[in-house]
Design an enzyme around this catalytic site. Sequence first.
Site, PDB file in Angstrom:
ATOM      1  N   LYS A  71       0.863  -1.183   0.000  1.00  0.00           N
ATOM      2  CA  LYS A  71       0.000   0.000   0.000  1.00  0.00           C
ATOM      3  C   LYS A  71       0.895   1.227   0.000  1.00  0.00           C
ATOM      4  O   LYS A  71       1.671   1.439   0.935  1.00  0.00           O
ATOM      5  CB  LYS A  71      -0.909   0.006   1.237  1.00  0.00           C
ATOM      6  CG  LYS A  71      -1.818   1.225   1.325  1.00  0.00           C
ATOM      7  CD  LYS A  71      -2.741   1.124   2.535  1.00  0.00           C
ATOM      8  CE  LYS A  71      -3.680   2.300   2.613  1.00  0.00           C
ATOM      9  NZ  LYS A  71      -4.624   2.175   3.764  1.00  0.00           N
ATOM     10  N   ASP A 167     -13.456   2.556  10.689  1.00  0.00           N
ATOM     11  CA  ASP A 167     -13.888   2.538   9.289  1.00  0.00           C
ATOM     12  C   ASP A 167     -14.331   1.128   8.896  1.00  0.00           C
ATOM     13  O   ASP A 167     -13.785   0.516   7.975  1.00  0.00           O
ATOM     14  CB  ASP A 167     -12.760   3.021   8.372  1.00  0.00           C
ATOM     15  CG  ASP A 167     -13.268   3.366   6.967  1.00  0.00           C
ATOM     16  OD1 ASP A 167     -14.503   3.480   6.798  1.00  0.00           O
ATOM     17  OD2 ASP A 167     -12.443   3.519   6.046  1.00  0.00           O
TER      18      ASP A 167
END
Length: 331
Positions: A71, A167
């Site tokens: 990432k 989240d």
Amino acid sequence: MKKSRTVPPRPIGLLHARDARVGKRARESYPYAIGDRIAGDLTVIGHLARGRIGHLYQVWSARDWCTYTCKILSEENRENRSDVAAVRREAKILRHLRHPNIVRSFGEGEQDGLPFILMEYLEGASLFDVLEDQTKRQLVIEDALRTGVHLGSALYYMHRRGYLHLDLKPANLILRDQVPILIDMDAARHAGAPGRPSRRLGTAPYMAPEQVSREQLGEAADVYGLGALLYELLTGRWPFESVYEREDGDRYTTERQFPQVTGAMPPSPREFRPDITESLDRTVMTCLATDPAERFTSMHPLLLSLASELDEPVSLWPPGVRAERRQAPRD
């Protein structure tokens, strides 16, 4: 610095191409092409996804002789201090987490001045993909319960380590052998951090009222997020589906546009699925209470409530596996 360029996405390299449904959603361009190097010994072999602040690649490590997920912060976010800090904070948090239902980190670094994180590569589909394939976007109730228990155990562990995820949504759960793995910690924070968050954290339909209002956050925010996720798994709808637009749910910018801050409660899950038990309905609605004090006090009582809905405790384990209890040796 490497000259920036964009290339069309390509499916996973070493294993198999993703199905057409996933490919249709992955239309974004990726700065690094198949065969490009990251940090010397990492070779890009697949384009996985584009997140809020970065791109995800499948990479091959010549040093470790295995594949990872990388990432890396997007070029357009290079000058955004909060996004740079989010990647570095996610890397730091993952270093402190080791749980079967949380993605594992294997290091971090920089490429062209952009921070990146190396994580285990998870081949399975996301829970979002699974829901899209289901009739009415609903899971079998027992599967929804199992998912809730696995995710709740990951959150219980995170909370004990002093972190909040903030989240929770189907796209942030990847299935490995049908077991959900929690990913994406760029919104995660220390539990009980003083002061109000500098920005609104999370994804609109799953955010607790205190997240919307940017108040001080605690474990109750993740309890709400898990409740909103369970609501969707059971009914195929967001808690406030009639207000949110599925294709444009992140367009809300001002506090008054979020239905969860009005004090109203969403419809009962049993209105859309009568085979849900009254006790499970109460559990989900307790999670979604507007006042954090009226929700479950922590993940532990919520886990107990979810487990009690299963016909047998062993249904938490894979089919065919029997529990074995051994008596303590006698003196």
